[in-house]
Design an enzyme around this catalytic site. Structure first.
Site, PDB file in Angstrom:
ATOM      1  N   HIS A 134       0.607 -13.871  -2.611  1.00  0.00           N
ATOM      2  CA  HIS A 134      -0.648 -14.453  -2.117  1.00  0.00           C
ATOM      3  C   HIS A 134      -0.489 -15.916  -1.731  1.00  0.00           C
ATOM      4  O   HIS A 134      -1.370 -16.487  -1.106  1.00  0.00           O
ATOM      5  CB  HIS A 134      -1.766 -14.264  -3.151  1.00  0.00           C
ATOM      6  CG  HIS A 134      -2.264 -12.845  -3.225  1.00  0.00           C
ATOM      7  ND1 HIS A 134      -3.270 -12.424  -4.045  1.00  0.00           N
ATOM      8  CD2 HIS A 134      -1.857 -11.727  -2.550  1.00  0.00           C
ATOM      9  CE1 HIS A 134      -3.479 -11.117  -3.881  1.00  0.00           C
ATOM     10  NE2 HIS A 134      -2.618 -10.677  -2.985  1.00  0.00           N
TER      11      HIS A 134
ATOM     12  N   ASP B  96       5.195 -20.664  -2.067  1.00  0.00           N
ATOM     13  CA  ASP B  96       5.277 -21.647  -3.154  1.00  0.00           C
ATOM     14  C   ASP B  96       4.385 -21.213  -4.318  1.00  0.00           C
ATOM     15  O   ASP B  96       3.929 -20.071  -4.362  1.00  0.00           O
ATOM     16  CB  ASP B  96       4.896 -23.043  -2.629  1.00  0.00           C
ATOM     17  CG  ASP B  96       3.479 -23.069  -2.045  1.00  0.00           C
ATOM     18  OD1 ASP B  96       2.720 -22.093  -2.257  1.00  0.00           O
ATOM     19  OD2 ASP B  96       3.137 -24.062  -1.382  1.00  0.00           O
TER      20      ASP B  96
ATOM     21  N   HIS C 293       0.835  -1.214   0.000  1.00  0.00           N
ATOM     22  CA  HIS C 293       0.000   0.000   0.000  1.00  0.00           C
ATOM     23  C   HIS C 293       0.866   1.260   0.000  1.00  0.00           C
ATOM     24  O   HIS C 293       0.532   2.253  -0.624  1.00  0.00           O
ATOM     25  CB  HIS C 293      -0.952  -0.007   1.203  1.00  0.00           C
ATOM     26  CG  HIS C 293      -2.140  -0.890   0.994  1.00  0.00           C
ATOM     27  ND1 HIS C 293      -3.432  -0.506   1.270  1.00  0.00           N
ATOM     28  CD2 HIS C 293      -2.239  -2.162   0.520  1.00  0.00           C
ATOM     29  CE1 HIS C 293      -4.268  -1.486   0.967  1.00  0.00           C
ATOM     30  NE2 HIS C 293      -3.566  -2.508   0.519  1.00  0.00           N
ATOM     31  N   ASP C 294       1.986   1.211   0.715  1.00  0.00           N
ATOM     32  CA  ASP C 294       2.898   2.354   0.742  1.00  0.00           C
ATOM     33  C   ASP C 294       3.496   2.601  -0.647  1.00  0.00           C
ATOM     34  O   ASP C 294       3.469   3.722  -1.163  1.00  0.00           O
ATOM     35  CB  ASP C 294       4.018   2.077   1.756  1.00  0.00           C
ATOM     36  CG  ASP C 294       4.974   3.243   1.872  1.00  0.00           C
ATOM     37  OD1 ASP C 294       4.507   4.366   2.119  1.00  0.00           O
ATOM     38  OD2 ASP C 294       6.193   3.019   1.723  1.00  0.00           O
TER      39      ASP C 294
ATOM     40  N   ASP D 123      -4.349 -20.034  -0.555  1.00  0.00           N
ATOM     41  CA  ASP D 123      -4.057 -21.380  -1.062  1.00  0.00           C
ATOM     42  C   ASP D 123      -3.943 -22.309   0.141  1.00  0.00           C
ATOM     43  O   ASP D 123      -4.091 -21.876   1.284  1.00  0.00           O
ATOM     44  CB  ASP D 123      -2.818 -21.410  -1.976  1.00  0.00           C
ATOM     45  CG  ASP D 123      -1.483 -21.249  -1.247  1.00  0.00           C
ATOM     46  OD1 ASP D 123      -1.439 -21.323  -0.003  1.00  0.00           O
ATOM     47  OD2 ASP D 123      -0.454 -21.063  -1.937  1.00  0.00           O
TER      48      ASP D 123
END
Ligand SMILES: *[C@@H]1O[C@H](CO)[C@@H](O)[C@H](O)[C@H]1NC(C)=O
Ligand SMILES: *[C@@H]1O[C@H](CO)[C@@H](O)[C@H](O)[C@H]1NC(C)=O
Ligand SMILES: *[C@@H]1O[C@H](CO)[C@@H](O)[C@H](O)[C@H]1NC(C)=O
Length: 348
Positions: A189, A214, A64-65, A207
């Site tokens: 993610h 991974d 976000h920064d 996941d």
């Protein structure tokens, strides 16, 4: 070669010889020694277990920064990866996209106060150290030398899970990030989890292996969505293949959009390529808006992550026949299916 040239070469070598820091570690640049106490503080007091919730949160904050920058809007939009989300927290946490980040910033401010780094250097160093706690991650690069932030970024610069692919690609292009670099960044993610999308299932991962950096997220997002893991449909969420697992609308669409699907599919089961591409994209992200020529490469302070031991696989009950394939020209590696009945993903 004459002697002057040889002497010049040797002098050149001597500038890259190792420096011994007071903690007994060696680095290439003496300016990097000051990072070891910060590293120890982070390891003891924030990332005390590998790849934990603070790692996810600091990565989120760093993203976000860094997005607080705009080639089209100019300097008034923000200086990118400058730590302004911390320096000007009272301003930037009023933005809807930074909802609830004030609490998180409260976790890091006591650590920042104990050291002598700019907020930007602290935040992006912490993100690199955090990534390095995750098994399977590449060793992140870290450049030292962000000046203290001079102004807040403006609102509306961070892509959200409910944005269209066109909107996300345009926003990222406006900070200099390409479509394939976006896909590479989404490897993050693989250690991600949702805290705000559906409050009924806090910590629901993206996941089945949120503690490991991974390629499973690239595989699992291509499986058919059949259920909502929590309390129905939420903004930015689409159906996932597994109980317990949250699927972001943006991940689902990027995996299937003609502009990004091949980059996405090429990372399925390809740990080595994912590591190289993620490390490069993350290095770029963490330097958005910064003058890298005035920074010192302190990557040698970042610990080397442990290797991933699990082989890439399909979750129980799924095979390559289930893949929703938007890029037939890229082949799929042969992945085994984990044995047993269809499982429920555990919270991160
Ligand atoms: C944030 O900072 C900008 C620019 O300094 C200012 O215009 C705006 O009013 C501030 N917003 C808040 C909520 O403090
Ligand atoms: C803190 O860092 C700045 C910039 O690197 C330096 O000029 C200053 O001397 C440092 N202060 C202390 C107390 O170490
Ligand atoms: C689940 O969603 C329904 C409908 O939106 C809402 O009325 C209910 O309060 C939610 N339950 C929880 C536990 O959040």
């Amino acid at each position: 070669m004459n002697l002057t040239a040889l002497a010049f070469l040797l002098a050149g070598f001597s500038t890259v010889s190792a420096v011994l820091c007071s903690n007994g570690k060696t680095v290439l640049n003496a300016a990097c020694c000051q990072l070891f106490p910060v590293l120890a503080d982070l390891q003891e007091n924030l990332f005390d277990t590998p790849c934990n919730e603070p790692v996810r949160i600091v990565l989120h904050l760093a993203f976000h920064d860094a997005m607080g920058f705009s080639l089209s809007q100019g300097a008034a939009a923000g200086q990118g990866a400058d730590g302004s989300i911390i320096t000007f927290a009272s301003n930037e946490t009023t933005f809807p996209e930074n909802f609830a980040l004030d609490g998180v910033i409260g976790w890091v401010t006591p650590l920042i106060a104990r050291h002598n780094l700019s907020d930007g250097d602290f935040l992006h160093f912490a993100a690199s150290v955090g990534i390095a706690t995750c098994p399977g991650a590449p060793r992140p690069k870290f450049l030292l030398g962000r000046p203290q932030a001079i102004s807040p970024a403006v609102s509306g610069l961070v892509p959200t899970a409910s944005d269209s692919v066109t909107t996300i690609l345009a926003r990222c292009a406006d900070v200099g990030i390409s479509p394939s670099e976006i896909v590479a960044l989404l490897a993050s993610h693989s250690v991600g989890a949702s805290y705000a999308i559906d409050p009924v299932i806090p910590g629901a991962p993206f996941d089945t292996t949120p503690g490991i950096f991974d390629t499973q997220v690239f595989t699992e997002v291509l499986l058919p969505g059949v259920l909502f893991p929590g309390n129905g449909s939420n903004v930015g969420e689409v159906m996932s293949p597994l109980r317990g697992e949250v699927r972001l609308q943006s991940d689902f669409e990027i995996a299937r959009d003609s502009r990004t699907a091949c980059a996405w599919k090429s990372l399925v089961g390809n740990q080595a390529m994912m590591q190289v591409q993620f490390a490069a994209a993350m290095a770029k992200l963490s330097a958005i808006g910064q003058n890298i020529n005035a920074m010192v490469d302190c990557s040698d302070v970042i610990p080397i992550p442990s290797a991933v031991t699990e082989k890439p696989s399909f979750p129980q009950g799924f095979t390559s026949a289930d893949i929703e394939d938007a890029c037939p020209s890229v082949g799929l590696p042969v992945l085994a299916t984990l044995p047993g009945p269809i499982a429920t993903a555990s919270p991160a």
